[in-house]
Scaffold this motif. Structure first.
Motif, mmCIF file in Angstrom:
data_model
loop_
_atom_site.group_PDB
_atom_site.id
_atom_site.type_symbol
_atom_site.label_atom_id
_atom_site.label_comp_id
_atom_site.label_asym_id
_atom_site.label_seq_id
_atom_site.Cartn_x
_atom_site.Cartn_y
_atom_site.Cartn_z
ATOM 1 N N CYS A 86 -14.087 1.525 -1.924
ATOM 2 C CA CYS A 86 -13.149 0.640 -1.219
ATOM 3 C C CYS A 86 -12.084 0.038 -2.119
ATOM 4 O O CYS A 86 -10.994 -0.296 -1.659
ATOM 5 C CB CYS A 86 -13.923 -0.472 -0.512
ATOM 6 S SG CYS A 86 -14.977 0.125 0.835
ATOM 7 N N LYS B 69 -10.400 1.527 -4.052
ATOM 8 C CA LYS B 69 -9.311 2.503 -4.121
ATOM 9 C C LYS B 69 -8.601 2.642 -2.775
ATOM 10 O O LYS B 69 -7.618 3.371 -2.658
ATOM 11 C CB LYS B 69 -9.864 3.868 -4.537
ATOM 12 C CG LYS B 69 -10.519 3.883 -5.905
ATOM 13 C CD LYS B 69 -11.162 5.242 -6.184
ATOM 14 C CE LYS B 69 -11.914 5.250 -7.515
ATOM 15 N NZ LYS B 69 -12.625 6.543 -7.726
ATOM 16 N N ALA B 70 -9.136 1.958 -1.746
ATOM 17 C CA ALA B 70 -8.601 2.091 -0.387
ATOM 18 C C ALA B 70 -7.366 1.217 -0.199
ATOM 19 O O ALA B 70 -7.133 0.263 -0.944
ATOM 20 C CB ALA B 70 -9.673 1.715 0.630
ATOM 21 N N ASP B 71 -6.574 1.551 0.857
ATOM 22 C CA ASP B 71 -5.374 0.767 1.157
ATOM 23 C C ASP B 71 -5.740 -0.633 1.640
ATOM 24 O O ASP B 71 -5.089 -1.610 1.284
ATOM 25 C CB ASP B 71 -4.532 1.484 2.226
ATOM 26 C CG ASP B 71 -3.958 2.798 1.697
ATOM 27 O OD1 ASP B 71 -3.777 2.898 0.469
ATOM 28 O OD2 ASP B 71 -3.727 3.705 2.520
ATOM 29 N N ASP B 72 -6.775 -0.726 2.482
ATOM 30 C CA ASP B 72 -7.221 -2.022 2.984
ATOM 31 C C ASP B 72 -8.649 -2.266 2.498
ATOM 32 O O ASP B 72 -9.619 -1.843 3.128
ATOM 33 C CB ASP B 72 -7.164 -2.050 4.520
ATOM 34 C CG ASP B 72 -7.305 -3.471 5.068
ATOM 35 O OD1 ASP B 72 -8.032 -4.268 4.430
ATOM 36 O OD2 ASP B 72 -6.693 -3.776 6.111
ATOM 37 N N CYS C 232 -12.376 -1.840 4.661
ATOM 38 C CA CYS C 232 -13.287 -0.828 4.132
ATOM 39 C C CYS C 232 -14.625 -1.447 3.767
ATOM 40 O O CYS C 232 -15.686 -0.949 4.158
ATOM 41 C CB CYS C 232 -12.658 -0.166 2.909
ATOM 42 S SG CYS C 232 -13.718 1.073 2.101
#
Length: 598
Positions: free
Chosen positions: A195, A197-200, A204
């Protein structure tokens, strides 16, 4: 306080010797704490100690427990150097409990639990275990740091972040085994790695955290259930249940391997259930390593699990699907009914003969619950016990198949009737039917508890009736057994009636059929009519649909408690009347007057 790199925890256990070798090794060491400390190394020992203390002292802060952990670690260092010291020769569980009993103002925080300190081991430990509270109100669920700081905190203070996670999970789930807690911590770390590395990040993490929380809850309930069965019914029933389950799951494995696993698991569950997390972790990892050393013997399905880090293997193996049963298994009728030497084999080694029967029956019937398999085995055992004393045993037990099929038919009919009812009428009416049945069976139980019980049974139906036909029965009876065990545990604290006592205590495998067959409690004397229980106000009109539904269900339960002999037609009339009353009065300007008149 320095914490360990969590993912490496259980790698330290992979070098453990076999159980027999470890027993021999234990006898060579004067100090259990010293050799466990040497085996597990300091950081792992600290982690297991924190889990242990957090599960016993659920009200203590992280920093408070860290001081207790430091005391035990300091003692371990001392004992490594001086094994002969009297403090060092105590059993490890006694050392932990001694530390707990030295906590200042223990009685102020824990009340009567402090009285446990006046007992001798093992009674002292059993006393402390009785005070553990599952999901206590005073412990809030784990709350992760805000999404905008958690990734940085994970990067800068990984050990502390995961340490607080473990502490919170342990104190909220005091029956959850240490290996499972560390497995959940590993999943949480995987979630952070993904998460961050996730956008949101927040969305996540919320999604993954929900999955982890549900998994923790599910595993904890199962662990508590297993410990309850082991304590209530003892080793033989526990081993029979595990034998049936493992035979279903690994039908290609030989009896010798399955029975070895059962024996190992009995010892492991005893350690885990008694709060001895060091041995619990060590032995659990050993069994997993053993299975992974020969996956072709057990099931090809565990190979993927064996490739995972050892901290994640155990739960992965538990979650794998049943292996396909061999296609060439011969009929059991020839061996267990037509064989002329049946009584000779049965009487020569009763326990071994019945264990092999459970194994052979289980590996052929993955579509049955373990409880049903044990009912069939008990029926067969009772039949042989009777028939082998007669002049013509073969003639006596010739009808065994017909007799044993009665157990199968009863269970299949219960599942079919309830799944058909749920499919035809939906969850609200299914819940209503459950409440009617069980309020009549045990009207002494509080209204709120009956509603809770009914909702749990409805959830079982909703979950299991959607399963394929071959999975419905084991799913239904497996989860119902957990619900019933919870009811029986409450009954021990607050006895309900003689019927419930009988069903809870008489037979593990027959618990569910016993509750199903239980009739109206004829000894029950209804309480006097109390108008306050049937008073309604405008809150009903502003209530959510779920709250209104609960209100109707509670009204139903309270009515049956006062009129247990009410007919289905009368109950239906009153239920419909309640709905009509709410619909009518909530449209009036003077709501309370309308409710009073209605």
């Amino acid at each position: 306080m320095k914490w360990v790199t969590l993912i490496s925890f259980i790698f330290l256990f992979s070098s453990a010797a076999s159980r027999n070798l470890r027993v021999a090794r234990d006898s060579e060491h004067k100090s259990e704490i010293a050799h466990r400390f040497n085996d597990l190394k300091e950081d792992t020992f600290k982690a297991v100690s924190m889990i242990t203390f957090a599960q016993y002292l659920q009200r203590c802060s992280y920093d408070g427990l860290s001081k207790l952990v430091k005391d035990v670690v300091d003692l371990a260092h001392k004992c490594v150097a001086h094994e002969d010291d009297p403090e060092c020769t105590k059993p490890l569980p006694s050392i932990f409990l001694d530390e707990i009993c030295q906590v200042e103002k223990l009685r102020d925080s824990y009340g009567a639990m402090a009285d446990c300190c006046g007992k001798s081991d093992p009674e002292r430990n059993q006393c402390f275990l009785s005070f553990k509270i599952h999901h206590p109100d005073f412990v809030q669920p784990y709350e992760r740091p805000a999404s905008d700081v958690i990734c940085q905190e994970y990067q800068d203070n990984r050990v502390s972040l995961l340490g607080h996670f473990i502490y919170t999970v342990a104190r909220r789930n005091p029956f959850l085994y240490a290996p499972a807690i560390l497995g959940l911590a590993a999943e949480y770390e995987h979630a952070l790695q993904t998460c961050c590395k996730a956008d949101d990040v927040g969305v996540c993490l919320d999604e993954k955290a929900l999955i982890i929380k549900e998994k923790a809850k599910k595993i904890s309930v199962k662990h508590q259930y297993t410990c309850g069965i082991l304590k209530k019914f003892g080793d033989r029933v526990f081993q029979a249940d595990k034998l049936a389950r493992l035979s279903q799951k690994y039908p290609k494995a030989p009896f010798s391997e399955i029975s070895k696993l059962v024996g190992d698991l009995k010892g492991i569950y005893k350690e885990c259930c008694e709060g001895d997390m060091v041995e619990c972790m060590d032995d659990r990892a050993e069994v997993v390593n053993y299975m992974c050393s020969k996956p072709e013997v057990f099931s090809s399905k565990i190979k993927g699990c064996c490739d995972k880090p050892i901290v994640e293997r155990s739960q992965c193996i538990m979650d794998t699907a049943f292996d396909e049963k061999p296609e060439d298994l011969p009929s059991l009728v020839e061996r267990y009914i037509h064989d002329k030497e049946v009584c000779k084999h049965f009487e020569a080694d009763h326990n071994l003969y019945m264990a092999e029967f459970v194994y052979e029956y289980g590996r052929r019937h993955p579509e049955f619950s373990t409880q049903l398999i044990l009912r069939i085995a008990k029926g067969y055992e009772d039949l042989l016990t009777k028939c082998c004393k007669t002049d013509n045993p073969a003639e006596c037990y010739a009808h065994a198949v017909k007799e044993l099929k009665k157990h199968i038919k009863e269970t299949e009919e219960v599942v079919k009737v309830n799944c058909d009812l749920l499919a035809a009428h939906g969850e609200p009416d299914f819940l209503k039917a459950i409440l009617i049945r069980y309020t009549k069976k045990m009207p002494q139980v509080s209204t709120d508890t009956l509603l809770e019980l009914g909702k749990k049974m409805t959830a079982v139906g909703a979950k299991c009736c959607k399963r394929p036909e071959a999975e419905r029965l084991p799913c239904s009876e497996g989860y119902l057994s957990i619900v019933i065990e919870d009811m029986c545990r409450r009954h021990e604290a607050t006895p309900v009636n003689d019927q419930v006592t009988h069903c809870c205590s008489d037979s593990y495998s027959n618990r569910r059929p016993c509750f199903t067959a239980m009739g109206t409690d004829e000894k029950y004397v209804p309480p006097p009519f109390n108008p306050d229980m049937f008073s309604f106000d405008e809150k009903l009109c502003t209530a959510t649909p779920a709250e209104r539904e609960d209100g109707q269900m509670k009204l139903l339960v309270n009515l049956i408690k006062r009129k247990p002999q009410m007919t289905e037609e009368q109950i239906k009339t009153i239920s419909n009347g309640f709905t009509a009353m709410v619909d009518k009065c909530c449209k009036q300007s003077d709501i309370e007057t309308c409710f009073g008149e209605e």
